[in-house]
Design a protein around this motif. Structure first.
Motif, PDB file in Angstrom:
ATOM      1  N   ASP A 194       0.841  -1.196   0.000  1.00  0.00           N
ATOM      2  CA  ASP A 194       0.000   0.000   0.000  1.00  0.00           C
ATOM      3  C   ASP A 194       0.879   1.250   0.000  1.00  0.00           C
ATOM      4  N   PRO A 195       0.572   2.221  -0.890  1.00  0.00           N
ATOM      5  CA  PRO A 195       1.405   3.438  -0.953  1.00  0.00           C
ATOM      6  C   PRO A 195       1.469   4.200   0.364  1.00  0.00           C
ATOM      7  N   ALA A 196       0.389   4.150   1.142  1.00  0.00           N
ATOM      8  CA  ALA A 196       0.399   4.877   2.417  1.00  0.00           C
ATOM      9  C   ALA A 196       1.453   4.309   3.359  1.00  0.00           C
ATOM     10  N   LEU A 197       1.588   2.977   3.374  1.00  0.00           N
ATOM     11  CA  LEU A 197       2.583   2.356   4.237  1.00  0.00           C
ATOM     12  C   LEU A 197       3.991   2.652   3.727  1.00  0.00           C
ATOM     13  N   GLU A 198       4.169   2.655   2.395  1.00  0.00           N
ATOM     14  CA  GLU A 198       5.475   3.006   1.838  1.00  0.00           C
ATOM     15  C   GLU A 198       5.861   4.434   2.228  1.00  0.00           C
ATOM     16  N   ALA A 199       4.880   5.352   2.215  1.00  0.00           N
ATOM     17  CA  ALA A 199       5.155   6.743   2.580  1.00  0.00           C
ATOM     18  C   ALA A 199       5.587   6.857   4.036  1.00  0.00           C
ATOM     19  N   VAL A 200       4.964   6.064   4.924  1.00  0.00           N
ATOM     20  CA  VAL A 200       5.354   6.081   6.335  1.00  0.00           C
ATOM     21  C   VAL A 200       6.798   5.609   6.484  1.00  0.00           C
ATOM     22  N   CYS A 201       7.137   4.507   5.785  1.00  0.00           N
ATOM     23  CA  CYS A 201       8.499   3.971   5.859  1.00  0.00           C
ATOM     24  C   CYS A 201       9.506   4.989   5.323  1.00  0.00           C
ATOM     25  N   ALA A 202       9.167   5.636   4.186  1.00  0.00           N
ATOM     26  CA  ALA A 202      10.081   6.611   3.585  1.00  0.00           C
ATOM     27  C   ALA A 202      10.320   7.787   4.514  1.00  0.00           C
ATOM     28  N   ARG A 203       9.276   8.232   5.201  1.00  0.00           N
ATOM     29  CA  ARG A 203       9.458   9.354   6.118  1.00  0.00           C
ATOM     30  C   ARG A 203      10.325   8.952   7.311  1.00  0.00           C
ATOM     31  N   ALA A 204      10.141   7.737   7.816  1.00  0.00           N
ATOM     32  CA  ALA A 204      10.971   7.271   8.928  1.00  0.00           C
ATOM     33  C   ALA A 204      12.440   7.175   8.529  1.00  0.00           C
ATOM     34  N   LEU A 205      12.710   6.894   7.233  1.00  0.00           N
ATOM     35  CA  LEU A 205      14.076   6.721   6.747  1.00  0.00           C
ATOM     36  C   LEU A 205      14.681   7.995   6.174  1.00  0.00           C
ATOM     37  N   HIS A 206      13.999   9.115   6.340  1.00  0.00           N
ATOM     38  CA  HIS A 206      14.486  10.344   5.716  1.00  0.00           C
ATOM     39  C   HIS A 206      15.864  10.720   6.262  1.00  0.00           C
ATOM     40  N   VAL A 207      16.742  11.166   5.368  1.00  0.00           N
ATOM     41  CA  VAL A 207      18.094  11.567   5.765  1.00  0.00           C
ATOM     42  C   VAL A 207      18.056  12.740   6.742  1.00  0.00           C
ATOM     43  N   ASP A 208      17.159  13.684   6.487  1.00  0.00           N
ATOM     44  CA  ASP A 208      17.012  14.858   7.355  1.00  0.00           C
ATOM     45  C   ASP A 208      16.125  14.488   8.533  1.00  0.00           C
ATOM     46  N   ARG A 209      16.696  14.482   9.741  1.00  0.00           N
ATOM     47  CA  ARG A 209      15.893  14.034  10.882  1.00  0.00           C
ATOM     48  C   ARG A 209      14.714  14.948  11.162  1.00  0.00           C
ATOM     49  N   LEU A 210      14.782  16.204  10.731  1.00  0.00           N
ATOM     50  CA  LEU A 210      13.642  17.103  10.925  1.00  0.00           C
ATOM     51  C   LEU A 210      12.430  16.663  10.124  1.00  0.00           C
ATOM     52  N   ARG A 211      12.650  15.849   9.090  1.00  0.00           N
ATOM     53  CA  ARG A 211      11.561  15.378   8.242  1.00  0.00           C
ATOM     54  C   ARG A 211      10.997  14.035   8.698  1.00  0.00           C
ATOM     55  N   ARG A 212      11.647  13.418   9.700  1.00  0.00           N
ATOM     56  CA  ARG A 212      11.132  12.147  10.222  1.00  0.00           C
ATOM     57  C   ARG A 212      10.027  12.398  11.254  1.00  0.00           C
ATOM     58  N   TYR A 213       9.393  11.319  11.691  1.00  0.00           N
ATOM     59  CA  TYR A 213       8.452  11.430  12.805  1.00  0.00           C
ATOM     60  C   TYR A 213       9.239  11.827  14.053  1.00  0.00           C
ATOM     61  N   PRO A 214       8.657  12.649  14.916  1.00  0.00           N
ATOM     62  CA  PRO A 214       9.426  13.168  16.054  1.00  0.00           C
ATOM     63  C   PRO A 214       9.795  12.127  17.096  1.00  0.00           C
ATOM     64  N   ASP A 215       9.008  11.051  17.205  1.00  0.00           N
ATOM     65  CA  ASP A 215       9.314  10.036  18.210  1.00  0.00           C
ATOM     66  C   ASP A 215       8.579   8.751  17.860  1.00  0.00           C
ATOM     67  N   GLY A 216       8.791   7.730  18.689  1.00  0.00           N
ATOM     68  CA  GLY A 216       8.178   6.436  18.426  1.00  0.00           C
ATOM     69  C   GLY A 216       6.669   6.468  18.458  1.00  0.00           C
ATOM     70  N   GLY A 217       6.096   7.248  19.364  1.00  0.00           N
ATOM     71  CA  GLY A 217       4.635   7.315  19.443  1.00  0.00           C
ATOM     72  C   GLY A 217       4.016   7.819  18.157  1.00  0.00           C
ATOM     73  N   ALA A 218       4.611   8.844  17.555  1.00  0.00           N
ATOM     74  CA  ALA A 218       4.080   9.385  16.300  1.00  0.00           C
ATOM     75  C   ALA A 218       4.200   8.364  15.176  1.00  0.00           C
TER      76      ALA A 218
END
Length: 710
Positions: free
Chosen positions: A251-275
């Motif tokens: 599912d593209p939505a799940l791929e987008a979540v994974c891509a954001r978690a793997l972003h090189v720029d940490r400011l673009r990742r989820y702020p913490d595990g809960g998010a």
């Protein structure tokens, strides 16, 4: 660390005296890590097995300290997804800690057996891990070594549980064990900032969970190489194969979540595990909102995000309501196309920002050459500020130009050093950057260049200083020189008790006579905010916002103007609950701290998010505030962090933050900002807070509780 029996593991203590340790009987080795060995153990008289982690003899003091820290950190945390520490001790010079024994394979073993997991199963598993590590993040703990080998699958209930906090870092820690420059962790799961040896935070754990998710779904790590020399540049560049190329039905939505978690720029990742946990569960449930939020944070404007959201909701409704999978697929493809167009527009905006940065650099060179030419310096200043406004507009509020903003101000301030006629511009830039000692020197240069400058006396008073008498003397000097001036009227009100309304009237006179006096507009914004608070006067707040607008027209990067305007907007929101005010409040605070990283800007952003009903976002802001602040401001941040955790349903963690706040600044009123939440807490939490509070404050808390928080 793999706890399963392994023939390669050392076969345990050799003599009978070493088969017991601290009252525990060592039964068999379970596994070996780089720093310790884990044994299956039993305590006589207790029908229960334990995992006993033993530090080998002869280890240095640093290994010993890390080992004890793991025990301390893990013992603080309580979640079904975290393996609890039960005991810790030292016997015959050997340090050990005792944990619950988790029968079952590690996630690494499970993936070796099965290859990969169905993507929904993988997402649910990693969501559980993210929720567990989110509890650690809320407590100020970063694991820093998340990997499949440190995740145990409990064969009794199937729950995935995290272990091995040997590299964990507590949020406030700054010891030699975790100094900047150390590269700690397992390379394949390390975030780019860890690879560089820089300070890491909760977002490093989010990155590691992204790698685990990618591996669980595809059966392969994002970066496939056996060489560290090849791995490092790939990680730093973020070059990996998109997940859906390996799993086409993902599912593209799940791929987008994974891509954001793997972003090189940490400011673009989820702020913490809960998010991250929330995003994964939303994706599994078919909710596309997480995906939209991820794209929007990448720099898309609100119209694009809204269009994507509407399209996503349409997909969900059709697929759920009518089962028309083909139609849902077609609409999803259309959604992808629209998102790609929006991303292209964002890239164009980013290119425009880069062009603006180049033009800024050229202007700064001209500023350097224009020393001694006051007229040209003034014209260049105006163009520089125009560029800042244009950069903000083109970037759509993204983070991209913000580093350019502060760097531009710093370079401009340096280029004006010693420039004749440019003293005031340099002074204003130094004030905005919080470099007050240098600003005071620059202000003296302003006075020498123009002894009749009335603004200089007001600004000398306004500059933060340990010598308040010096500021008051500057005001008296102004009154003596120009007793009938509008500036003198303001000075008199600063020196003697006055109402906010009186001060606002005097400041309005200054702005009429001298519309370019940015300091007057900032003080007017503050005074109107105070006037609004006196009588809950929404018109005063609106007038304060307009004054802040005018100050920022003159000085778009001024953090004090942004903070004052955010306060007016915040208090107007409290009166009207107008949702359109929420994002402008937060945006003002974010831009203010890009220039002047003052801890209260994070605290106020987190406090606002709590009151906006967005506690997950608030948690990250407030954790950062706690990290930066000291004294009463840190207590205020802890109080609101507790409120965010309470709203997230974790009253135990909230209670801990509130008690820490009281211990930090027991007499400060801001410490007790959480009383509105305390009225909804359990009797146990109320008793704990009352017991910790000083007697003088305790009676006030009791009155608040009796009144129901009013």
């Amino acid at each position: 660390m793999n706890w399963r029996r392994d023939t390669a593991v050392e076969q345990g203590p050799e003599d009978a005296s070493e088969r017991s340790l601290g009252g525990y009987r060592l039964l068999a080795p379970l596994g070996r890590g780089s720093n310790a060995v884990v044994y299956l153990a039993r305590k006589p008289g207790i029908e229960r097995r334990f995992a006993l982690k033993l530090l080998p003899a002869g280890r240095d003091g640093e290994a010993h300290a890390r080992f004890l820290r793991e025990a301390r950190v893990a013992a603080r945390l309580d979640h079904p997804g975290l393996v609890p520490v039960i005991d810790v001790g030292e016997d015959r010079g050997r340090c050990y800690l005792v944990m619950e024994y988790v029968p079952g394979p590690s996630l690494a073993e499970l993936l070796r057996r099965r290859g990969r997991l169905p993507w929904k199963e993988a997402a649910e598993l990693v969501a559980g891990l993210a929720e567990a590590v989110g509890v650690a993040h809320a407590a100020g703990v970063v694991h820093r070594d998340l990997k499949p080998a440190n995740v145990l699958i409990d064969e009794r209930d199937g729950v995935a549980r995290i272990t091995d906090f040997g590299l964990a870092r507590e949020g406030e820690e700054n010891s030699e064990l975790t100094r900047s420059g150390d590269v700690l962790g397992t390379p394949y799961y390390m975030a780019p900032e860890q690879v560089r040896g820089r300070t890491s935070d909760a977002r490093a754990d989010v990155y590691a969970l992204g790698v685990i998710l990618y591996e669980a779904i595809s059966g392969e790590r994002p970066y496939r190489t056996g060489s560290i020399d090849e791995l490092v540049p790939q990680v730093l560049a973020g070059r990996y194969e998109p997940l859906r190329r390996k799993v086409p039905d993902l599912d593209p939505a799940l791929e987008a979540v994974c891509a954001r978690a793997l972003h090189v720029d940490r400011l673009r990742r989820y702020p913490d595990g809960g998010a991250l946990a929330t995003a994964l569960r939303d994706a599994v449930a078919g909710i596309s909102g997480t995906r939209v939020a991820g794209v929007r944070r990448g720099g898309l404007g609100a119209p694009h995000a809204l269009a994507v959201l509407m399209a996503a909701l349409a997909v969900g409704a059709i697929a759920w309501g009518f089962g028309q999978r083909a139609e849902a697929t077609r609409l999803r493809a259309a959604l992808e196309e629209r998102a790609e167009r929006a991303r292209a527009e964002a890239r164009e905006a980013a290119e425009r920002v880069r062009e603006l940065a180049q033009e800024r650099a050229a202007l700064e060179e001209r500023l350097q050459a224009a020393r001694g030419q006051a007229a040209e310096a003034s014209a260049l200043r105006a163009r520089l500020l125009d560029l800042e406004r244009e950069a903000q507009r083109d970037a759509g509020g993204s983070l991209q130009p913000r580093g350019v903003l502060k760097a531009t101000l710093e370079r401009a301030a340096e280029s004006l050093r010693g420039g004749k006629g440019a003293e005031r511009l340099r002074f204003r830039l130094l004030v905005q950057l919080g470099r007050y000692a240098e600003a005071r020197e620059a202000l003296e240069a302003v006075r020498r260049a123009n002894p009749e400058d009335l603004d200089a006396d007001i600004e000398a008073y306004a500059l933060p200083s340990d010598d308040a008498a010096q500021g008051r003397e500057a005001l008296r000097h102004l009154i003596a020189r120009a007793p009938e001036s509008a500036h003198a009227a303001v000075a008199r009100l600063f020196l003697s008790p006055s109402s906010p309304g009186e001060l606002a009237s005097a400041l309005e006179r200054v702005t009429r006579e001298q519309p370019s006096a940015a300091w007057a507009w900032v003080f007017l914004c503050r005074s109107l905010n105070a006037e609004g608070l006196r009588g809950r006067n929404v018109e005063a707040f609106r007038a304060g916002i307009r004054a802040g607008d005018r100050a920022l027209d003159l000085e778009p990067a001024n953090p004090f103007a942004r903070y004052a305007r955010s306060a007016c907007r915040y208090h107007l929101w409290l009166q009207t609950r107008d949702p359109s005010l929420q994002e402008p409040i937060l945006e003002d605070l974010r831009w203010a701290r890009e220039v002047l990283p003052s801890p209260e800007y994070w605290t106020d952003a987190g406090k606002s998010l709590v009151l906006f009903g967005r506690p997950r976002e608030a948690r990250g802001e407030l954790q950062e505030a706690v990290r930066r602040a000291r004294g009463p401001e840190r207590a205020r941040a802890l109080a609101w962090l507790g409120a965010a955790l309470f709203d997230l349903g974790d009253e135990v963690a909230a209670r801990g933050q509130w008690l820490t706040a009281i211990d930090t600044a027991p007499e400060s009123r801001a410490t007790y900002d959480f009383l509105g939440h305390l009225v909804r807490a359990s009797a146990e939490t109320r008793r704990a807070v009352l017991a910790a509070a000083p007697p003088g404050v305790r009676s006030e808390i009791e009155r608040t509780l009796r009144a129901g928080g009013r």
